[in-house]
Design a protein around this motif. Structure first.
Motif, PDB file in Angstrom:
ATOM      1  N   ASN A   1       0.747  -1.235   0.183  1.00 25.28           N
ATOM      2  CA  ASN A   1       0.089  -0.169   0.031  1.00 25.28           C
ATOM      3  C   ASN A   1       0.946   1.246   0.009  1.00 25.28           C
ATOM      4  N   PRO A   2       0.832   2.025  -0.940  1.00 22.53           N
ATOM      5  CA  PRO A   2       1.769   2.986  -1.078  1.00 22.53           C
ATOM      6  C   PRO A   2       1.386   4.091  -0.083  1.00 22.53           C
ATOM      7  N   THR A   3       0.186   4.137   0.355  1.00 26.28           N
ATOM      8  CA  THR A   3      -0.070   5.503   1.291  1.00 26.28           C
ATOM      9  C   THR A   3       0.562   5.001   2.751  1.00 26.28           C
ATOM     10  N   ILE A   4       0.864   3.654   2.692  1.00 27.47           N
ATOM     11  CA  ILE A   4       1.511   3.368   4.268  1.00 27.47           C
ATOM     12  C   ILE A   4       3.034   3.153   4.040  1.00 27.47           C
ATOM     13  N   TYR A   5       3.565   2.405   2.784  1.00 29.77           N
ATOM     14  CA  TYR A   5       4.811   2.452   2.655  1.00 29.77           C
ATOM     15  C   TYR A   5       4.984   3.199   1.179  1.00 29.77           C
ATOM     16  N   PRO A   6       5.297   4.323   1.411  1.00 31.06           N
ATOM     17  CA  PRO A   6       5.261   5.332   0.185  1.00 31.06           C
ATOM     18  C   PRO A   6       6.733   5.064  -0.922  1.00 31.06           C
ATOM     19  N   ASP A   7       6.423   5.315  -1.982  1.00 32.75           N
ATOM     20  CA  ASP A   7       7.549   5.464  -2.939  1.00 32.75           C
ATOM     21  C   ASP A   7       8.385   6.565  -2.839  1.00 32.75           C
ATOM     22  N   ILE A   8       9.741   6.730  -3.190  1.00 30.92           N
ATOM     23  CA  ILE A   8      10.625   8.010  -2.980  1.00 30.92           C
ATOM     24  C   ILE A   8      10.082   9.025  -4.270  1.00 30.92           C
ATOM     25  N   PRO A   9       9.760  10.111  -3.932  1.00 37.61           N
ATOM     26  CA  PRO A   9       9.365  11.153  -4.761  1.00 37.61           C
ATOM     27  C   PRO A   9      10.905  11.546  -5.445  1.00 37.61           C
ATOM     28  N   ILE A  10      10.786  12.075  -6.688  1.00 35.50           N
ATOM     29  CA  ILE A  10      11.986  12.533  -7.345  1.00 35.50           C
ATOM     30  C   ILE A  10      11.461  13.909  -7.636  1.00 35.50           C
ATOM     31  N   LEU A  11      12.316  15.064  -7.262  1.00 38.19           N
ATOM     32  CA  LEU A  11      11.957  16.310  -7.408  1.00 38.19           C
ATOM     33  C   LEU A  11      12.793  16.995  -8.439  1.00 38.19           C
ATOM     34  N   ASP A  12      12.134  18.095  -9.164  1.00 38.33           N
ATOM     35  CA  ASP A  12      12.844  18.732 -10.153  1.00 38.33           C
ATOM     36  C   ASP A  12      13.567  20.182  -9.204  1.00 38.33           C
ATOM     37  N   GLU A  13      14.058  20.949 -10.044  1.00 37.65           N
ATOM     38  CA  GLU A  13      14.881  21.759  -9.858  1.00 37.65           C
ATOM     39  C   GLU A  13      14.243  22.825  -8.787  1.00 37.65           C
TER      40      GLU A  13
ATOM     41  N   GLY B   1      11.928  22.021  -6.562  1.00 36.42           N
ATOM     42  CA  GLY B   1      11.576  21.292  -5.433  1.00 36.42           C
ATOM     43  C   GLY B   1      10.251  20.428  -5.576  1.00 36.42           C
ATOM     44  N   LYS B   2       9.527  20.512  -6.707  1.00 36.64           N
ATOM     45  CA  LYS B   2       8.390  19.937  -6.912  1.00 36.64           C
ATOM     46  C   LYS B   2       8.411  18.391  -7.499  1.00 36.64           C
ATOM     47  N   ILE B   3       7.474  17.443  -7.058  1.00 33.83           N
ATOM     48  CA  ILE B   3       7.633  16.299  -7.546  1.00 33.83           C
ATOM     49  C   ILE B   3       7.216  15.945  -8.956  1.00 33.83           C
ATOM     50  N   LYS B   4       8.191  15.347  -9.663  1.00 33.72           N
ATOM     51  CA  LYS B   4       8.126  15.124 -11.002  1.00 33.72           C
ATOM     52  C   LYS B   4       7.712  13.596 -11.141  1.00 33.72           C
ATOM     53  N   ASP B   5       8.084  12.801 -10.661  1.00 35.02           N
ATOM     54  CA  ASP B   5       8.119  11.481 -10.591  1.00 35.02           C
ATOM     55  C   ASP B   5       8.240  10.671  -9.269  1.00 35.02           C
TER      56      ASP B   5
END
Length: 468
Positions: free
Chosen positions: A52-64, A66-70
């Motif tokens: 469940n990604p809401t309990i064990y989340p994936d790692i966010p990838i930020l752009d220049e 600081g916003k989540i791009k992937d």
């Protein structure tokens, strides 16, 4: 009783820490309540919260900015402790066939008892026992419905479990005894449409309702023919077998998943290359050796991957031990070169047996109810035995299975018989390879030997005058 009246929300309640313990009365208002779906998901590895990604989340990838791009999809590993622990404890709890005892005062009815054991086997009641207890341990409750097939004149049963999508409900009287039982299911009717159905059983009849556009309507009703409600239902107050250590199991899955993710990114060795002219870097080989050629100011070295930390290993092993001890999961730590004595095996499996002893006390009461209804079943199929079965006090109970040396057991039983501390019947019934009717077989064998001896003596007496 109607379907809407018996179908009440079914929850399991677990205490949470209270802020005030000065109250003297029982208070469950702040308890955590969970439905049966939770146990079902925990039993199957695909339903674990680690996915469940809401309990064990994936790692966010930020752009220049600081916003989540992937997102970087992390490794998620579930561990089958729940299913494995149920399989292990069932092997020890139900590894032996059901044991029977006749406490009838007076004449020994060994032949009738043997017939009852055969009927028990023919009807696969030990399979019923396994499926019912597995359901209770895995999803918190389970039931078995007995019924008579009047056309075939057969006594039959069906295990009802949430594992198979069954919805079952009970209604008790003020003494805690079952007075109504409800089962919800779906059928395909004559035109191929799905119809919602509900069977409600009381002490006399079995009534089937069908859900129509006008609500639940009685479809059919008939007497079930038993002296009591032909249902054995049990709800485990503590929930599933692994519930006391479910949080520990989830934490272990998180640890293992993080370790797997670290291994993917940090465990492998890496090359470190330093040069002023990247375009001039050359690679070649000499035999089995890789050679990297840089410029005069360049440098190249191999950076070793990270090893598992001592702290992580300690936490992992401690958590694993806590879970294994609570669930009675024992695995031999050393292999013996020969046969291991029964005493040594019992010591090895004591953590499992400690759990099984408690489960035997818990489930023997269920088996007693099953035994009571099976007696009615044999009287239905074999009415000629009804009078004898009614007079006999046959009880059924669970005998724990322990890995053992059969030779030692047989020797001990033989010595007990020799010292006259056990009867022939007790020894025969407890021999590892004894049949259900072993006592009767021994009696028949002794009878044949006596007849053969009498025949030989008669023949000798006829020959004696001639010889003289």
């Amino acid at each position: 009783m109607k379907p809407d009246e018996i179908k009440k929300p079914k929850f399991w309640s677990f205490p949470t820490p209270k802020g005030n313990y000065s109250l003297d009365n029982y208070n469950d208002s702040s308890n955590t309540k969970v439905s049966q779906q939770k146990f079902y998901d925990e039993y199957h590895t695909s339903g674990h919260q680690i996915f469940n990604p809401t309990i064990y989340p994936d790692i966010p990838i930020l752009d220049e900015k600081g916003k989540i791009k992937d997102y970087h999809r992390v490794n998620r590993i579930s561990l089958p402790f729940q299913e494995e622990s149920v399989d292990i404890v069932l092997a020890h709890l139900l590894g032996n066939k059901t044991q029977f005892k006749d406490s009838t005062v007076g004449e020994n009815k060994s032949e009738i008892l043997s017939q009852y054991k055969e009927f028990w086997d023919v009807k696969n009641i030990d399979t019923l026992r396994n499926d019912l207890i597995k359901s209770v341990l895995a999803v918190g409750d389970g039931a078995v419905l007995f019924y008579r097939d009047t056309e075939l004149k057969e006594f039959k049963w069906k295990v009802l479990s949430f594992l198979d999508g069954e919805e079952i409900y009970e209604h008790k009287d003020k003494y805690g005894e079952l007075d109504y039982f409800g089962r919800f299911y779906s059928l395909i009717d004559e035109v191929g449409a799905t119809v919602e159905c509900c069977d409600i059983l009381d002490k006399k009849s079995n009534t089937t309702f069908r859900n129509t556009k006008d609500g639940w309507k009685v479809f059919e009703s008939a007497l079930h023919g038993f002296k009591e409600i032909p249902v054995v239902y049990y709800k485990r107050k503590g929930g599933a077998f692994w519930t006391p250590v479910q949080n520990n199991i989830h934490n272990l899955e998180v640890m293992y998943s993080r370790l797997s993710e670290d291994n993917r990114t940090k465990a492998k060795s890496r090359y470190h290359l330093k040069t002023d002219n990247p375009d001039q870097v050359q690679t070649t080989t000499a035999g089995t050796t890789d050679i990297v050629i840089t410029d005069g100011t360049g440098d190249f070295k191999l950076i070793s991957g990270a090893d598992i930390s001592t702290q992580f290993k300690f936490e992992w092993e401690t958590s694993l031990e806590v879970i294994s001890n609570k669930l009675g999961m024992v695995f031999p730590k050393s292999k013996s070169s020969g046969d291991m004595p029964t005493g040594s095996m019992k010591m090895m499996f004591y953590p499992t047996e400690r759990i099984v002893f408690q489960l035997i006390n818990e489930f023997n009461a269920i088996l007693d109810k099953v035994n009571r209804i099976v007696k009615e079943g044999i009287m239905f199929e074999m009415p000629e035995l009804a009078t004898a079965i009614i007079k006999m006090k046959i009880t059924a109970y669970i005998k724990m299975f322990t890995p053992q040396d059969d030779g030692s057991v047989m020797t001990n039983l033989g010595q007990a018989k020799q010292y006259k501390s056990l009867s022939t019947q007790t020894v025969a019934e407890n021999m590892p390879y004894a049949a259900n009717d072993e006592v009767k077989r021994l009696e028949d064998e002794a009878k044949k030997e006596a007849e053969e001896l009498a025949r030989q003596e008669a023949a000798m007496s006829l020959e004696s005058p001639t010889q003289q």
